[in-house]
Write an enzyme that holds these catalytic residues in place. Structure first.
Site, PDB file in Angstrom:
ATOM      1  N   HIS A 370       1.275   2.247  13.030  1.00 40.57           N
ATOM      2  CA  HIS A 370       1.647   3.398  12.198  1.00 40.57           C
ATOM      3  C   HIS A 370       2.751   3.043  11.199  1.00 40.57           C
ATOM      4  CE1 HIS A 370       1.241   7.413  11.028  1.00 40.57           C
ATOM      5  NE2 HIS A 370       1.400   8.046  12.171  1.00 40.57           N
ATOM      6  N   ASP A 374      -1.004   4.967   7.574  1.00 46.26           N
ATOM      7  CA  ASP A 374      -0.804   6.398   7.809  1.00 46.26           C
ATOM      8  C   ASP A 374      -2.000   6.973   8.575  1.00 46.26           C
ATOM      9  OD1 ASP A 374       1.586   6.354   6.426  1.00 46.26           O
ATOM     10  OD2 ASP A 374       0.617   6.797   4.506  1.00 46.26           O
TER      11      ASP A 374
END
Length: 399
Positions: A370, A374
């Site tokens: 992450h 995204d």
């Protein structure tokens, strides 16, 4: 005349290995280019070959020892050699020797690996009765387990007798260098990356229909079977081209984007899971991908994968479905930023045009870092893969 056998160069940044198994014992004849021992590095297993015909001489390192590049580990003597030194004679009260082994099996205790010897003792199997399926007919641990499963049950105890309860045992086995590295890398991925997994399900009807329609023609033309992995590799290429972050990696404070797609394909090997790399998947045909995967699978089983085979990789596909897995959260293969997990196909009820119908469905999972990818990008990439599998025409028109 004696020839020194040293640890060969093992690959970039690899400086040491572990003696995995001696394949020849002192006094045995060896032929030029015949493997005499295997070395386990943190990536692959490597066979050390005899440089010429001769006799196996002194072994200067034992199985399990750590050795460095260019270290002296054995000698090859001149001569024709003979059988390995015989084992000590059994005591007078010892039972009669086991019957001769069947053709193709390897039963001498000296050439059984430590894991196989432990399995033979644990399951009470006579190695002379086992046909080896390993390299050069050697017995593997799986061979012993299979023989144990097929072993006839012991005759029932006579009336009034009480069978002794089996003793509870424990065994401590040192982790191989490859297994230690796998453990460190997976733990490092959890600690360093911000891991997250997104899921979707795929209707496999179109791919299964396409495969069934063309598999015979494909095999006849290309000499290789048409599998599902090439479809998913091609679908992944579409997703990675559309969402470059999924094909990128973090290097310090920089993000490295790749204009090529090298896919690591997770393959089960005797010493653990390995991930050889199919390079330039964005340029390869279905046949090219299938041939590369088949070749890596064969090499993994034989333990002949090289450092070059494992080098690089921008994205990974792991197929837990071959083992029956329904769903999982795969862990990324550092320094990559994403991994696609495939699972088993099973018939499930789904709604199509307002009607409940049965379709062959598969859960797919995308685990990602992450820090660089995204949630929107991850979900979009997985959705692109889903759509390409459900409508394989997209693979042909790059849509």
């Amino acid at each position: 005349m004696s020839t020194e056998i040293k640890v060969p160069t093992l690959g970039e940044s690899v400086t040491e290995a572990t003696i995995g198994e001696w394949l020849k014992q002192p006094g045995e004849a060896v032929a030029a280019d015949e493997p005499i021992c295997s070395l386990e590095t943190d990536k692959v297993a490597i066979d050390v070959m005899a440089p010429h015909d001769g006799v196996m001489g002194e072994q200067l390192a034992a199985e399990g020892d750590t050795v460095t590049v260019d270290a002296l580990i054995a000698t090859i003597e001149s001569g024709s050699g003979g059988a390995a030194a015989p084992a000590p004679a059994p005591a007078a009260s010892a039972p009669a020797p086991a019957p001769a082994a069947s053709e193709g099996s390897t039963t001498d205790a000296a050439v059984l690996s430590p894991a196989v010897r432990r399995a033979v003792l644990e399951y009470g199997i006579d190695p002379a009765t086992i046909k080896g399926t390993g390299k050069d007919g050697r017995i593997t641990k799986d061979d012993v387990i299979a023989a144990a499963k097929n072993k006839p049950a012991d005759a029932p105890a006579s009336a009034g007798s009480v069978a002794a309860a089996p003793a509870r045992q424990e065994e401590r086995v040192k982790m191989t260098r490859l297994r230690q590295t796998i453990a460190k890398r997976l733990k490092s991925a959890q600690e360093d990356a911000a891991l997250l997994t997104t899921f979707n399900d795929v209707d496999m009807s179109a791919v299964m229909e396409s495969r069934n329609k063309y598999k015979d023609i494909f095999a006849k033309k290309h000499g290789i079977k048409l599998g599902f992995m090439s479809y998913f590799a091609k679908a992944s290429v579409l997703a990675l081209k559309d969402i470059p972050a999924v094909n990128a990696q973090i290097d310090g404070n920089e993000i490295v984007y790749h204009d090529y797609v090298d896919i690591s394909i997770a393959v089960s090997a005797p010493n653990g899971l390995v991930v050889p790399v199919v390079k330039d998947c964005d340029k390869l045909s279905f046949a090219g991908i299938e041939k590369a995967i088949a070749d890596y699978g064969k090499k993994a089983k034989e333990g002949t994968l090289t450092m070059e085979d494992m080098k690089g990789g921008t994205f990974t596909i792991s197929n837990g479905g071959v083992f029956g897995g329904l769903m999982s959260t795969p862990i990324i293969n550092p320094p990559q930023s994403a991994v696609l997990g495939l699972h088993r196909i099973e018939d499930r009820p789904v709604v199509r045009n307002g009607q409940i119908v049965i379709r062959p469905m598969m859960y797919i999972a995308l685990s990602y870092d992450h820090r660089i990818i995204d949630g929107r990008e991850a979900v979009t990439a997985l959705k692109t893969i889903k759509e390409a599998i459900e409508d394989p025409t997209r693979l042909l028109i790059d849509l």
